[in-house]
Design a protein around this motif. Structure first.
Motif, short mmCIF file in Angstrom:
data_model
loop_
_atom_site.label_atom_id
_atom_site.label_comp_id
_atom_site.label_asym_id
_atom_site.label_seq_id
_atom_site.Cartn_x
_atom_site.Cartn_y
_atom_site.Cartn_z
N VAL A 113 -26.45 6.58 11.81
CA VAL A 113 -27.77 7.33 11.93
C VAL A 113 -28.66 6.41 12.29
CG1 VAL A 113 -29.00 9.08 11.22
CG2 VAL A 113 -26.82 9.08 10.97
N ASP B 99 -33.02 6.00 13.20
CA ASP B 99 -34.20 6.46 12.60
C ASP B 99 -34.72 7.71 13.69
OD1 ASP B 99 -34.64 4.92 10.66
OD2 ASP B 99 -35.92 3.37 11.65
N LYS C 59 -33.23 11.08 12.86
CA LYS C 59 -33.42 11.76 11.50
C LYS C 59 -34.23 13.05 11.71
CE LYS C 59 -32.92 7.36 8.85
NZ LYS C 59 -33.62 6.60 7.99
#
Length: 421
Positions: free
Chosen positions: A219, A221, A224
């Motif tokens: 994942v 940034d 997110k």
């Protein structure tokens, strides 16, 4: 819904109209029927939010109201006219059976077909046309096999449902290790091809321990939630914002059905009246009392001499009476006006705000007259002169603030000089 229930609502309203005639020779019988027929309102029950109790409870409460008058009939005609007694008993058995039937078949109201028709004639015709098909259903069931009930008790069950799909990411991981294993998982083949190599490869991949997640995507940034611009915790303004609740109107102030009746020839009950300016009570027996409850924006006139008057939980209501033997009491009221045109020994005010008392000068001069207040504010006593045109009304405010001091060991309380006069 209203058009469907109209054939039921019209007899209910007609029975209520008959019950309003107190001079009728069959007044008690009419009251029994009027109260009992209210049980049929269960047909309009649509859910907990409709403001009604569940159908079975509503039927029980309606009969409890009717039973009050039914017991009077039993007391009057038992041993005199058995037809009247049997009629009451039969009516009670009918409503008891109705409650049991509704509780067993329609505990949460009528069940409506969402794909049905609003035309009752069409619905009846469709049901009639479907009846021949229902008559041939047994023979069709014999030709096709056992019925669901038979299958549930003795026949073997069908094959089990297929296995659920593999979890996301597992297929990509297996593709790195062995393409044949991933194909076997996606096709639902547990053997994974000749020799059962698919299952062996799957177990080998699961036995890697922490390395089993090496094939998963990381994942970044920008993925997110806190960094995504399309997702924000700010509540939008404008049409999507929640609208404030609308204020309640005067017609919604009452929380029950309006009542205006004489109970057991002793007590007048005026309840839940909203916006009625000409409510007149004619007292024929001094032993009768008047009870006014939960009225708003109304005026009640009591003509004649009564035993007592009680005003409870009323708002913006006026009460005018002539003579009271015991007392006139006001409890939990706000913004009310009470006027006495004759005599009353005591006027009691408890937990009220904004009370205007109008009394004649002769009553104010009587040595036994008294005004008793407790936990109340904005109480004014206005003395009306014998000749109102020549003299002004004298207004006296009841004190709200008091001062207590000790004098020779005793607590003495007096009204503050600015608290009233």
């Amino acid at each position: 819904m209203q058009s469907i229930l109209q054939p039921v609502a019209e007899p209910m309203m007609a029975a209520s109209a008959l019950a309003d005639n107190r001079r009728s020779a069959v007044f008690q019988q009419n009251k029994v029927l009027a109260e009992a027929l209210q049980a049929l309102s269960w047909l309009a029950y649509t859910g907990p939010s409709c403001g009604m109790h569940t159908p079975a409870q509503h039927i029980s409460e309606s009969w409890n109201s009717a039973e009050f008058y039914a017991n009077k009939l039993l007391k009057e005609f038992r041993g005199v006219d058995e037809n009247q007694v049997n009629w009451v008993k039969g009516l009670k058995e009918l409503y008891t059976a109705l409650q049991k039937f509704v509780s067993a078949n329609y505990p949460m109201g009528l069940k409506w077909n969402p794909s049905g028709t609003s035309n009752i004639a069409e619905a009846v015709a469709a049901a009639t046309a479907a009846s021949p098909a229902a008559a041939t259903a047994p023979s069709a069931a014999v030709s096709k096999g056992p019925t669901p009930a038979v299958r549930a008790t003795g026949a073997p069950k069908g094959p089990p449902p297929p296995a659920p799909p593999p979890p996301p990411g597992l297929k990509d991981m297996l593709l790195k290790e062995r393409p044949g294993a991933a194909a076997a998982v996606s096709n639902g083949n547990s053997n994974g091809g000749p020799g059962g190599a698919g299952m062996a490869d799957l177990l080998a991949a699961l036995n890697k321990g922490s390395a089993v997640t090496s094939g998963l995507r990381k994942v970044t940034d920008d993925m997110k939630a806190k960094n995504r611009t399309d997702r924000s915790g700010v509540v939008p303004t404008g049409p999507a914002a929640a609208k404030p609740a609308a204020p309640r109107s005067a017609s919604q102030a009452a929380t029950g059905p309006p009542r205006f009746e004489l109970e057991q020839e002793r007590k007048w009950v005026i309840e839940n009246q909203v916006g009625h300016q000409e409510l007149i009570v004619n007292i024929k027996d001094p032993k009768q009392s008047v009870y006014i409850y939960n009225c708003s924006g109304s005026v009640v006139q009591v003509k004649g001499k009564c035993n007592a008057i009680s005003v409870d939980k009323c708002k913006k209501t006026g009460v005018v009476y002539e003579n009271v033997i015991a007392a006139c009491e006001m409890v939990n009221c706000s913004s009310i006006q009470v006027q006495c045109t004759g005599a009353a020994p005591t006027m009691s005010i408890d937990k009220c705000d904004g009370v205007q008392l109008y009394i004649p000068a002769a009553l104010a001069a009587h040595p036994d007259f008294q005004v008793v207040t407790a936990k109340s504010s904005e109480v004014n006593v206005l003395v009306v002169a014998a000749n109102p045109e020549a003299e002004d009304v004298a207004e006296h405010a009841v004190p709200e603030q008091f001062i207590s001091t000790f004098e020779r060991g005793k607590l003495v309380t007096v009204a503050a000089s600015h608290g009233g006069g």
